[in-house]
Write a protein that holds these residues in place. Sequence first.
Motif, mmCIF file in Angstrom:
data_model
loop_
_atom_site.group_PDB
_atom_site.id
_atom_site.type_symbol
_atom_site.label_atom_id
_atom_site.label_comp_id
_atom_site.label_asym_id
_atom_site.label_seq_id
_atom_site.Cartn_x
_atom_site.Cartn_y
_atom_site.Cartn_z
ATOM 1 N N ALA A 1 0.869 -1.178 0.000
ATOM 2 C CA ALA A 1 0.000 0.000 0.000
ATOM 3 C C ALA A 1 0.901 1.221 0.000
ATOM 4 O O ALA A 1 1.829 1.310 0.815
ATOM 5 C CB ALA A 1 -0.916 0.000 1.217
ATOM 6 N N VAL B 1 -2.652 4.329 5.705
ATOM 7 C CA VAL B 1 -1.973 3.510 4.699
ATOM 8 C C VAL B 1 -1.640 2.186 5.375
ATOM 9 O O VAL B 1 -0.742 2.117 6.226
ATOM 10 C CB VAL B 1 -0.706 4.198 4.160
ATOM 11 C CG1 VAL B 1 -0.076 3.354 3.059
ATOM 12 C CG2 VAL B 1 -1.024 5.600 3.643
ATOM 13 N N ASN B 2 -2.392 1.140 5.019
ATOM 14 C CA ASN B 2 -2.286 -0.143 5.728
ATOM 15 C C ASN B 2 -1.979 -1.276 4.752
ATOM 16 O O ASN B 2 -2.588 -1.364 3.676
ATOM 17 C CB ASN B 2 -3.599 -0.473 6.451
ATOM 18 C CG ASN B 2 -3.955 0.565 7.494
ATOM 19 O OD1 ASN B 2 -3.108 0.991 8.266
ATOM 20 N ND2 ASN B 2 -5.220 0.977 7.515
ATOM 21 N N ALA B 3 -1.076 -2.160 5.158
ATOM 22 C CA ALA B 3 -0.770 -3.382 4.407
ATOM 23 C C ALA B 3 -0.736 -4.550 5.391
ATOM 24 O O ALA B 3 -0.026 -4.492 6.402
ATOM 25 C CB ALA B 3 0.561 -3.266 3.678
ATOM 26 N N ALA C 1 3.885 -0.822 3.698
ATOM 27 C CA ALA C 1 3.066 0.394 3.643
ATOM 28 C C ALA C 1 4.032 1.562 3.496
ATOM 29 O O ALA C 1 4.910 1.766 4.355
ATOM 30 C CB ALA C 1 2.219 0.531 4.897
ATOM 31 N N VAL D 1 0.436 4.769 9.362
ATOM 32 C CA VAL D 1 1.097 3.916 8.373
ATOM 33 C C VAL D 1 1.405 2.597 9.066
ATOM 34 O O VAL D 1 2.226 2.548 9.988
ATOM 35 C CB VAL D 1 2.390 4.573 7.838
ATOM 36 C CG1 VAL D 1 3.008 3.708 6.744
ATOM 37 C CG2 VAL D 1 2.101 5.979 7.311
ATOM 38 N N ALA E 1 2.040 -1.739 8.738
ATOM 39 C CA ALA E 1 2.314 -2.975 7.999
ATOM 40 C C ALA E 1 2.372 -4.119 8.996
ATOM 41 O O ALA E 1 3.074 -4.025 10.008
ATOM 42 C CB ALA E 1 3.628 -2.871 7.231
ATOM 43 N N ALA F 1 6.915 -0.439 7.322
ATOM 44 C CA ALA F 1 6.057 0.742 7.341
ATOM 45 C C ALA F 1 6.989 1.951 7.280
ATOM 46 O O ALA F 1 7.739 2.209 8.229
ATOM 47 C CB ALA F 1 5.203 0.771 8.598
#
Length: 361
Positions: A42, A56-58, A98, A116, A118, A155
């Motif tokens: 992301a 912003v997330n992964a 992320a 942010v 991850a 992140a």
Amino acid sequence: ESNTVMVAVAAGAAASVSGSATATVDVAGSGVANTIDNDTIAKVENSTIAAPKLDVNATTNSTLVSVAGQLSAAVTENYGGVAGLTWAQNSFDNITGAYVRGISLNGYNGTTALNVNAKNNSDMYTVGAGVNVAIVNGALAGAYAANYGTNDTEAVVEKYASSNKNNVINNSSNIVVKAEDDSDIASVAGSLSVAVDDTAAVTVGGAIANTLIGSSNNKQSVRAALNDATVSMVAGANLSVQALNDASLANFALGGGVAASGNVGVSAQGSAAAVDIHSDTLASMNNTNVNATNGKLELSAQSDNDIVSSADAANVAFGSTVGVAGGAAISVVNSDADTKVEAKRDSGYSTWNAKEVLLSA
């Protein structure tokens, strides 16, 4: 967000019964492997944004299961034996990332916030098991189970390289940059050999469980970064950059043998369990200025890995003339892991204005 489930199962079997004039040999084996190369990304780049909040997330939620089993049996009144091998393996090369690069973030009719995140939630399991039973002279068995590869979790806030553009975040009520590895990886290998004969009975076997994470020139990474930024916070607001490595690793290897004879009985078994991990856990704020009046600034890197490696060998041998039993078990753990926080500037110095500043590793 990525959600992947991969299950592979293989089984091998062989059996025979023969009369007094026949020699018998049974061989069986099975093998299975899972391979995953998955990037969950992301990102927001080279943008001007006015919003009350930017997320912003992964997240990676993957499950890999490899199971291999084998069974061999032979019964004869003459000479013979059984042999079997099982092999199970998972290999992986994953990135959960992320990324925010070169943005200008402002509130929309007020303040803004930035998250942010991850997270890697991968679970990987391998099981290899073999059983050989021979009412004849000999039994040979082997089992191998392995997991190897890298799971990188990042992140990151950093400059936009193409235009060398830094980040500007204004009037923020909260900033969290967090990378977390919460994966579970386990390898289990077991073998059992049984031989019974009036004249001579021999069993030989081994089990190997192996987990290899990263390498000396390609370490697995858990990284959280707020780099190349100018940040202003509202009074009393908090800023946090966290890299958390909570991965769990387990290896179990067991070899067992039983040999019984009216004359000579010999049993030899071995097992080996090895964990070799190369990883970096890093939290950084490089080339970053922060104004957080009456607020808290936290920069933290933590590694709380649970690593278990166990190898066992058990042997029983009986012979009215000669009985010999021998075994060896080896368990090895090698951890090349660095956990650190980093705050530096390419030139000059950075300014952090906050009520409380906490750096921990």
